[in-house]
Motif scaffolding. Structure first.
Motif, PDB file in Angstrom:
ATOM      1  N   ILE A  42     -12.021  -8.819  48.185  1.00 35.48           N
ATOM      2  CA  ILE A  42     -10.970  -8.124  47.446  1.00 35.48           C
ATOM      3  C   ILE A  42     -10.103  -9.124  46.681  1.00 35.48           C
ATOM      4  N   LYS A  43      -9.556  -8.645  45.567  1.00 35.06           N
ATOM      5  CA  LYS A  43      -8.595  -9.433  44.792  1.00 35.06           C
ATOM      6  C   LYS A  43      -7.200  -8.909  45.096  1.00 35.06           C
ATOM      7  N   LEU A  44      -6.260  -9.835  45.355  1.00 28.86           N
ATOM      8  CA  LEU A  44      -4.887  -9.467  45.657  1.00 28.86           C
ATOM      9  C   LEU A  44      -4.003  -9.650  44.430  1.00 28.86           C
ATOM     10  N   SER A  45      -2.828  -9.046  44.479  1.00 26.39           N
ATOM     11  CA  SER A  45      -1.930  -9.041  43.323  1.00 26.39           C
ATOM     12  C   SER A  45      -1.346 -10.415  43.022  1.00 26.39           C
ATOM     13  N   ASN A  46      -1.470 -11.390  43.926  1.00 25.93           N
ATOM     14  CA  ASN A  46      -0.996 -12.752  43.666  1.00 25.93           C
ATOM     15  C   ASN A  46      -2.115 -13.650  43.144  1.00 25.93           C
ATOM     16  N   ASP A  47      -3.175 -13.008  42.582  1.00 24.33           N
ATOM     17  CA  ASP A  47      -4.266 -13.706  41.897  1.00 24.33           C
ATOM     18  C   ASP A  47      -5.108 -14.574  42.833  1.00 24.33           C
ATOM     19  N   VAL A  48      -5.333 -14.090  44.055  1.00 24.56           N
ATOM     20  CA  VAL A  48      -6.261 -14.761  44.965  1.00 24.56           C
ATOM     21  C   VAL A  48      -7.368 -13.781  45.358  1.00 24.56           C
ATOM     22  N   ILE A  49      -8.486 -14.336  45.789  1.00 25.10           N
ATOM     23  CA  ILE A  49      -9.611 -13.524  46.238  1.00 25.10           C
ATOM     24  C   ILE A  49      -9.921 -13.900  47.681  1.00 25.10           C
ATOM     25  N   GLY A  50     -10.155 -12.877  48.504  1.00 27.05           N
ATOM     26  CA  GLY A  50     -10.458 -13.137  49.899  1.00 27.05           C
ATOM     27  C   GLY A  50     -11.442 -12.134  50.455  1.00 27.05           C
TER      28      GLY A  50
ATOM     29  N   PRO B 100      -5.160  -4.654  54.947  1.00 29.27           N
ATOM     30  CA  PRO B 100      -5.959  -5.410  55.919  1.00 29.27           C
ATOM     31  C   PRO B 100      -5.487  -6.856  56.072  1.00 29.27           C
ATOM     32  N   THR B 101      -6.077  -7.544  57.032  1.00 26.75           N
ATOM     33  CA  THR B 101      -5.913  -8.990  57.167  1.00 26.75           C
ATOM     34  C   THR B 101      -7.043  -9.657  56.387  1.00 26.75           C
ATOM     35  N   VAL B 102      -6.680 -10.627  55.533  1.00 25.05           N
ATOM     36  CA  VAL B 102      -7.623 -11.176  54.559  1.00 25.05           C
ATOM     37  C   VAL B 102      -7.719 -12.695  54.701  1.00 25.05           C
ATOM     38  N   LYS B 103      -8.950 -13.217  54.697  1.00 23.05           N
ATOM     39  CA  LYS B 103      -9.171 -14.667  54.643  1.00 23.05           C
ATOM     40  C   LYS B 103      -9.323 -15.061  53.178  1.00 23.05           C
ATOM     41  N   ILE B 104      -8.395 -15.843  52.658  1.00 24.43           N
ATOM     42  CA  ILE B 104      -8.399 -16.241  51.255  1.00 24.43           C
ATOM     43  C   ILE B 104      -9.412 -17.374  51.054  1.00 24.43           C
ATOM     44  N   ILE B 105     -10.252 -17.212  50.033  1.00 29.65           N
ATOM     45  CA  ILE B 105     -11.276 -18.223  49.759  1.00 29.65           C
ATOM     46  C   ILE B 105     -11.220 -18.749  48.319  1.00 29.65           C
ATOM     47  N   LYS B 106     -10.406 -18.105  47.478  1.00 31.81           N
ATOM     48  CA  LYS B 106     -10.363 -18.495  46.072  1.00 31.81           C
ATOM     49  C   LYS B 106      -8.958 -18.274  45.512  1.00 31.81           C
ATOM     50  N   GLU B 107      -8.454 -19.291  44.795  1.00 38.42           N
ATOM     51  CA  GLU B 107      -7.150 -19.175  44.145  1.00 38.42           C
ATOM     52  C   GLU B 107      -7.289 -19.543  42.672  1.00 38.42           C
ATOM     53  N   LYS B 108      -6.779 -18.676  41.794  1.00 39.99           N
ATOM     54  CA  LYS B 108      -6.826 -18.920  40.351  1.00 39.99           C
ATOM     55  C   LYS B 108      -8.220 -19.300  39.875  1.00 39.99           C
TER      56      LYS B 108
ATOM     57  N   LYS C  12     -10.675 -20.688  41.537  1.00 37.60           N
ATOM     58  CA  LYS C  12     -11.315 -21.853  42.145  1.00 37.60           C
ATOM     59  C   LYS C  12     -11.356 -21.716  43.670  1.00 37.60           C
ATOM     60  N   ILE C  13     -12.434 -22.251  44.265  1.00 39.36           N
ATOM     61  CA  ILE C  13     -12.550 -22.265  45.732  1.00 39.36           C
ATOM     62  C   ILE C  13     -11.398 -23.068  46.308  1.00 39.36           C
ATOM     63  N   CYS C  14     -10.809 -22.559  47.389  1.00 37.31           N
ATOM     64  CA  CYS C  14      -9.659 -23.230  47.992  1.00 37.31           C
ATOM     65  C   CYS C  14      -9.860 -23.386  49.492  1.00 37.31           C
ATOM     66  N   SER C  15      -8.962 -24.140  50.116  1.00 36.20           N
ATOM     67  CA  SER C  15      -8.969 -24.228  51.577  1.00 36.20           C
ATOM     68  C   SER C  15      -8.636 -22.852  52.136  1.00 36.20           C
ATOM     69  N   GLU C  16      -9.423 -22.405  53.091  1.00 32.58           N
ATOM     70  CA  GLU C  16      -9.262 -21.042  53.607  1.00 32.58           C
ATOM     71  C   GLU C  16      -7.974 -20.888  54.410  1.00 32.58           C
ATOM     72  N   TYR C  17      -7.322 -19.734  54.228  1.00 31.91           N
ATOM     73  CA  TYR C  17      -6.150 -19.393  55.021  1.00 31.91           C
ATOM     74  C   TYR C  17      -6.053 -17.874  55.127  1.00 31.91           C
ATOM     75  N   ILE C  18      -5.234 -17.393  56.033  1.00 37.94           N
ATOM     76  CA  ILE C  18      -5.161 -15.961  56.350  1.00 37.94           C
ATOM     77  C   ILE C  18      -3.871 -15.345  55.822  1.00 37.94           C
ATOM     78  N   ILE C  19      -4.003 -14.141  55.251  1.00 37.67           N
ATOM     79  CA  ILE C  19      -2.848 -13.329  54.875  1.00 37.67           C
ATOM     80  C   ILE C  19      -2.979 -11.974  55.564  1.00 37.67           C
ATOM     81  N   ASP C  20      -1.963 -11.601  56.318  1.00 41.29           N
ATOM     82  CA  ASP C  20      -1.896 -10.270  56.931  1.00 41.29           C
ATOM     83  C   ASP C  20      -1.012  -9.406  56.035  1.00 41.29           C
ATOM     84  N   LEU C  21      -1.609  -8.454  55.339  1.00 37.97           N
ATOM     85  CA  LEU C  21      -0.871  -7.672  54.348  1.00 37.97           C
ATOM     86  C   LEU C  21       0.166  -6.742  54.969  1.00 37.97           C
ATOM     87  N   THR C  22       0.097  -6.525  56.289  1.00 40.85           N
ATOM     88  CA  THR C  22       1.158  -5.737  56.926  1.00 40.85           C
ATOM     89  C   THR C  22       2.456  -6.543  57.015  1.00 40.85           C
TER      90      THR C  22
END
Length: 360
Positions: free
Chosen positions: A305-313, A326-334, A336-346
């Motif tokens: 999924i793509k989030l409103s802050n321009d990241v893909i996870g 959902p809880t999302v593992k981010i794998i791409k920013e702007k 480009k592949i990035c260091s993975e991190y977690i965002i809990d949208l709740t």
């Protein structure tokens, strides 16, 4: 496991859910590795979406009911439609009644299985070809209606009648010209008026020809009524509409939106869910919509999924109380592949899901 349009399937992907033909037989089994020849054959068979795994050992999401039970129900509905089309004489009527009896017995098993699993969630859409839409739609509407009914607190006897009526809700379309039902363009006013007749025709047919109780057959008559009085055939409002009909109305619209049709492609689950929620209290019963949306998972585990802050996870976990967050593992920013991190949208109220991504 993720749902992708057929054009995004690639060699080396693994089929995560089996594909069935019109007779309920497996065309391709779960776990088959796709190649270009198979992808072409799948397109040729009329399938526009697939569930795939990028790796053979990825997590597989289970359907609400077992795939083989779903296919048996589809075949049963197909037999009823066929028996109606061939109705002629005593033997034909007996065959039709026997088929309805078999369907009722199957419903008993489906209700018993689903009723035992109170925490059941809708995480998959049914993959079908265009030619099999009518029968698959009937079964899907029944399953979705049962999920709503269970969430709403209906007892088993209610659920049996609800499921039977939901399975047969569109039987009146047997008496509508096929060229109108399959018309690729917009219907004229006169054509739409003819199509609308399927509600009353189905109700009258079940009353006169089938051993279907009143609680089940009323669904055929009322499933296109809306709580604000804008539906058909009688423009009933809110409390004038039977509870079962209100339930099937939601299931019918949701499955129609998330299914490929001759005149348009399916829309994503989250968009269909937003449409249902937008019609809450106007088109659909408020309390039933609340029961339904808590049971639908628009972004199953494994969805990109793509989030409103321009990241893909990739969805790591579904928050059942807030399925749109959902809880999302981010794998791409702007891009480009990035260091993975977690965002809990709740916990991140300023960030929302913008879209599902099929190709990263």
């Amino acid at each position: 496991m993720r749902l992708v349009p057929i054009e995004y399937a690639r060699e080396g992907n693994f089929l995560a859910q089996p594909l069935f033909n019109d007779n309920g037989q497996i065309l391709l089994s779960k776990g088959v590795m796709l190649n270009n020849r198979l992808i072409f054959k799948i397109k040729e068979a009329g399938f526009l979406y697939l569930y795939i795994n990028d790796n053979k050992d990825e997590e597989v999401i289970n359907d609400v009911i077992k795939p083989e039970i779903r296919q048996k129900a589809i075949v049963s509905i197909k037999k009823i439609y066929s028996a109606i089309a061939q109705e002629n004489g005593i033997n034909s009527q007996k065959r039709l009644n026997d088929t309805v009896t078999d369907l009722k017995n199957m419903i008993d098993g489906i209700v018993d299985e689903m009723f035992a699993e109170k925490s059941i969630m809708i995480q998959l859409v049914d993959i079908r070809n265009l030619d099999n839409y009518t029968y698959s739609h009937s079964v899907n509407v029944a399953i979705l209606s049962l999920v709503i009914g269970i969430s709403y607190g209906l007892n088993k006897n209610d659920l049996y009648d609800l499921a039977l009526g939901a399975l047969l809700h569109d039987i009146g379309k047997m008496f509508i010209p096929e060229n109108l039902l399959k018309k690729p363009g917009a219907l004229t006013i006169d054509e739409f008026n003819i199509v609308q007749e399927h509600s009353l025709r189905g109700f009258n047919y079940m009353k006169d020809e089938l051993n279907i109780n009143a609680r089940s057959r009323i669904i055929s008559l009322q499933h296109h009524e809306k709580v604000d009085g804008t539906g058909y055939p009688y423009k009933l409002k809110d409390k004038e509409i039977n509870l079962f009909s209100k339930i099937v109305s939601i299931a019918d619209v949701y499955d129609g939106l998330t299914s490929d049709r001759i005149y348009r492609k399916a829309i994503p689950v989250h968009e269909a869910l937003e449409y249902i929620m937008g019609g809450c209290g106007r088109l659909f019963d408020f309390n039933l919509v609340q029961a339904f949306v808590k049971k639908v998972v628009p972004y199953p585990i494994g969805t990109f999924i793509k989030l409103s802050n321009d990241v893909i996870g990739i969805v790591e976990n579904v928050n059942l109380d807030f399925p749109l967050r959902p809880t999302v593992k981010i794998i791409k920013e702007k891009g480009k592949i990035c260091s993975e991190y977690i965002i809990d949208l709740t916990k991140e109220n300023t960030i929302v899901v913008e879209d599902i991504v099929y190709n990263i």
